[in-house]
Design an enzyme around this catalytic site. Structure first.
Site, PDB file in Angstrom:
ATOM      1  N   HIS A  60      -9.435 -64.033   5.487  1.00  0.00           N
ATOM      2  CA  HIS A  60      -8.780 -64.624   3.631  1.00  0.00           C
ATOM      3  C   HIS A  60      -7.030 -64.134   3.268  1.00  0.00           C
ATOM      4  O   HIS A  60      -6.934 -62.825   2.399  1.00  0.00           O
ATOM      5  CB  HIS A  60      -9.333 -64.061   2.599  1.00  0.00           C
ATOM      6  CG  HIS A  60      -9.034 -65.268   1.360  1.00  0.00           C
ATOM      7  ND1 HIS A  60     -10.280 -65.042  -0.016  1.00  0.00           N
ATOM      8  CD2 HIS A  60      -8.078 -65.266   1.460  1.00  0.00           C
ATOM      9  CE1 HIS A  60      -9.969 -65.671  -0.598  1.00  0.00           C
ATOM     10  NE2 HIS A  60      -8.360 -66.179  -0.090  1.00  0.00           N
ATOM     11  N   HIS A 232     -13.595 -62.931  -2.475  1.00  0.00           N
ATOM     12  CA  HIS A 232     -13.044 -62.029  -3.652  1.00  0.00           C
ATOM     13  C   HIS A 232     -13.822 -61.773  -4.440  1.00  0.00           C
ATOM     14  O   HIS A 232     -13.717 -62.390  -5.794  1.00  0.00           O
ATOM     15  CB  HIS A 232     -11.422 -61.935  -3.910  1.00  0.00           C
ATOM     16  CG  HIS A 232     -11.174 -64.045  -4.266  1.00  0.00           C
ATOM     17  ND1 HIS A 232     -12.029 -64.471  -5.015  1.00  0.00           N
ATOM     18  CD2 HIS A 232     -10.282 -64.942  -3.495  1.00  0.00           C
ATOM     19  CE1 HIS A 232     -12.271 -66.018  -4.517  1.00  0.00           C
ATOM     20  NE2 HIS A 232     -10.104 -65.521  -4.723  1.00  0.00           N
ATOM     21  N   ASN A 278      -5.993 -63.529  -9.014  1.00  0.00           N
ATOM     22  CA  ASN A 278      -7.455 -64.519  -9.472  1.00  0.00           C
ATOM     23  C   ASN A 278      -8.138 -64.732  -8.446  1.00  0.00           C
ATOM     24  O   ASN A 278      -7.658 -64.646  -6.698  1.00  0.00           O
ATOM     25  CB  ASN A 278      -6.342 -65.672  -9.268  1.00  0.00           C
ATOM     26  CG  ASN A 278      -7.582 -66.378 -10.380  1.00  0.00           C
ATOM     27  OD1 ASN A 278      -8.372 -66.391 -10.290  1.00  0.00           O
ATOM     28  ND2 ASN A 278      -7.538 -67.746  -9.080  1.00  0.00           N
ATOM     29  N   ASP A 305      -6.528 -61.373   1.111  1.00  0.00           N
ATOM     30  CA  ASP A 305      -5.815 -62.372  -0.434  1.00  0.00           C
ATOM     31  C   ASP A 305      -4.935 -62.097  -0.185  1.00  0.00           C
ATOM     32  O   ASP A 305      -4.042 -62.603  -1.381  1.00  0.00           O
ATOM     33  CB  ASP A 305      -6.759 -62.087  -1.721  1.00  0.00           C
ATOM     34  CG  ASP A 305      -6.804 -63.729  -2.331  1.00  0.00           C
ATOM     35  OD1 ASP A 305      -6.449 -64.287  -1.495  1.00  0.00           O
ATOM     36  OD2 ASP A 305      -7.075 -63.666  -3.526  1.00  0.00           O
TER      37      ASP A 305
END
Length: 421
Positions: A60, A232, A278, A305
Site C-alpha cells: 500500500h 489500514h 486517513n 500507506d
C-alpha cells in the site's frame, strides 16, 4: 555474477528457517548448493550480527505519478522504497488522472523496469475516474498487469457497484483492496472523535465510519467468494469484524500501518498537520487491539500507506491540509518496536504474508528463487531526519524519534540497489 552473503541470521518464514548461515547468489538467484565451491571470484557481504530476510513487500503506497509529481514520482518513490528495505510495492490508483485503464497499468510497469529499483505493482481503480459511477474494464487491467483493484483514497459508496466489482474480481481471481470510510459518518472530521479532538477543538471522525464499510465489504466478499483485503485497519471493532469473518471462512485479510500501532490520538498535542492521516490515529484501546490482531493472526500485513505531500500543502493547517504521511523509510524501525512479535512473526507480516496474499513468487529465500533480499542491523540506532529521506516528501510525525533497527543492504535480483553508508 556471484555474491556471498556471509554469517547472517537468515530468517525466512516460507522455509521456516531461523539460523546463522551463508547465502550464495548466482545470476540473481538463491543458490545454497554452490556454497562449497571456491570463493575467490565472489563479491562478499559480511552480514555478521545482521538479519538476512526476504525482501520486504509493501502492499500500500502512493507514488503520485501521473499528475502529482511535485509530491512524489515513481523514481523517487522507488528510491524511498529500497532505502526502507522494500523490494516490491503496490501503488494505489488515486493519481491524476487515476490509474483506471490498461494503458496506465502498462505505463507503470514500463516505468518500473526503466527505473530498475523496487518492483512496482500497480493496482487499478474500481470506477472510471474514481468517480463512483461506472465500473472500469477490470479484465483488461488485469491482463495488463494490475495486481488488484481498489478505490483507495475514497470508498465506493454505491454498494451495488462494489458488489458487481467484487463479482468480477472473484471470476478473475483478483484481489480487492478496500478503503473503508463512510463519508456520511466522517462528516467533515479531521481526526479521531475522542478526548483529544475535544481538547484541540477539532471535528472528530467516529470509529463507525470505518467499521460500517468493513462490515459491508466482508458481507459482499462472503456472498461473492471474492478475495478482500482491508486497508489500514485502525479500530478495535474493525479488528473484531475481520477476526469473526475469518472464523466463518471468508476470504478476507487485513493490514495495519506502523503509525497506527505506534501512536494514538492522545499523541497529538498540538494541531500539527503531520499528525493528520486517513484513517486517523485512534484511541489507546484501538492501538492495543491492533497489536493483539497482529499477534493472533487477525491482521496479516504491516503496510505503510506511504502518502507523500509537498511541504506547502501540509503547512495549510490541520483542517485544510491533506491527509497522509510518508512511511517507507521509517516502517522497519517503527515495526521493530513491536516487541511482542518474534523476528519470524515480524518478517511474516512484512514479506511472506504480502507475497502470499498478492499471489506473487516473492517473500522467500528458498533455493532457486529470485534474490530479493533485505539485510538489517537489528541493533543499529538512528534518528529520523526527513531531510535525509529519498522521498521527495517530508511529512512525518516522527521527526527526531530514535529508532532501533536499520536497513543496511537491499538487493533486487541479486543487485545491490541500496547500501547504508
Amino acid at each position: 555474477m556471484k555474491t556471498l552473503i556471509k554469517g547472517g541470521r537468515v530468517i525466512c518464514p516460507a522455509t521456516n528457517t531461523d539460523e546463522v548461515r551463508d547465502i550464495l547468489v548466482v545470476d540473481g538467484k538463491i543458490n545454497y548448493s554452490g556454497l562449497s565451491t571456491n570463493t575467490d571470484d565472489l563479491d562478499i557481504i559480511d552480514a555478521t550480527g545482521m538479519w538476512v530476510v526476504p525482501g520486504l513487500i509493501d502492499m500500500h503506497v502512493h507514488f503520485r505519478q501521473p499528475g502529482q509529481e511535485h509530491k512524489e514520482d515513481l523514481a523517487s518513490g522507488a528510491a524511498s522504497a529500497v532505502a526502507g528495505g522494500f523490494t516490491t510495492v503496490c501503488t494505489m490508483p488515486n493519481t491524476s488522472p487515476p490509474i483506471d485503464n490498461a494503458d496506465l497499468i502498462k505505463f507503470t510497469h514500463d516505468k518500473s523496469r526503466e527505473i530498475g529499483l523496487a518492483n512496482i505493482l500497480p493496482i487499478g481503480a474500481i470506477t472510471r475516474g474514481m468517480k463512483g459511477e461506472e465500473l472500469t474494464d477490470i479484465k483488461t487491467m488485469k491482463e495488463a498487469g494490475a495486481i488488484g483493484i481498489t478505490e483507495d483514497g475514497m470508498t465506493v459508496r454505491n454498494a451495488f457497484l462494489q458488489l458487481k466489482a467484487m463479482e468480477q474480481a472473484s471470476e478473475l481471481d483478483l484481489l480487492t483492496f478496500s478503503h473503508c470510510e463512510d463519508m456520511n459518518l466522517v462528516n467533515g472530521g479531521a481526526m479521531h472523535l475522542g478526548v483529544a479532538s475535544e481538547r484541540l477543538g477539532l471535528p472528530g471522525i467516529h470509529a463507525l465510519a470505518e467499521e460500517v464499510i468493513i462490515a459491508r465489504d466482508i458481507l459482499i466478499a462472503e456472498h461473492t467468494g471474492a478475495k478482500l483485503h482491508i486497508c489500514h485497519i485502525t479500530t478495535a471493532g474493525g479488528v473484531q469484524l475481520v477476526r469473526e469473518a475469518k472464523a466463518r471462512g471468508v476470504r478476507v485479510t487485513a493490514e495495519v500501518c506502523p503509525h497506527h500501532f505506534i501512536l494514538s490520538d492522545e499523541d497529538i498535542k498540538t494541531a500539527d498537520p503531520n499528525f493528520k492521516m486517513n484513517p486517523p490515529l485512534r484511541s489507546f484501546t484501538d492501538v492495543e487491539a491492533m497489536k493483539a490482531g497482529l499477534k493472533d493472526g487477525t491482521i496479516d500485513v504491516i503496510a505503510t500507506d506511504h502518502a507523500p505531500h509537498h511541504v506547502d500543502e501540509k503547512a495549510k493547517g490541520f483542517l485544510t491540509a491533506p491527509f497522509g504521511i510518508v512511511g517507507l523509510e521509517t516502517a522497519l524501525g517503527l515495526s521493530m518496536e513491536l516487541t511482542h512479535l518474534t523476528p519470524m512473526e515480524l518478517i511474516t507480516k512484512l514479506s511472506y504474508n504480502p507475497a502470499r496474499i498478492l499471489g506473487i513468487d516473492k517473500g522467500t529465500l528458498a533455493e532457486g528463487k529470485t534474490a530479493d533480499i533485505t539485510i538489517i542491523n537489528p541493533e543499529a540506532q538512528w534518528m529520523v531526519d526527513p531531510d535525509k529521506f529519498e522521498s521527495k516528501a517530508r511529512n512525518t510525525p516522527f521527526v527526531g524519534r530514535k529508532l532501533k533497527g536499520q536497513v543496511i543492504y537491499t538487493l533486487i535480483g541479486g543487485r545491490i540497489v541500496y547500501k547504508q553508508d
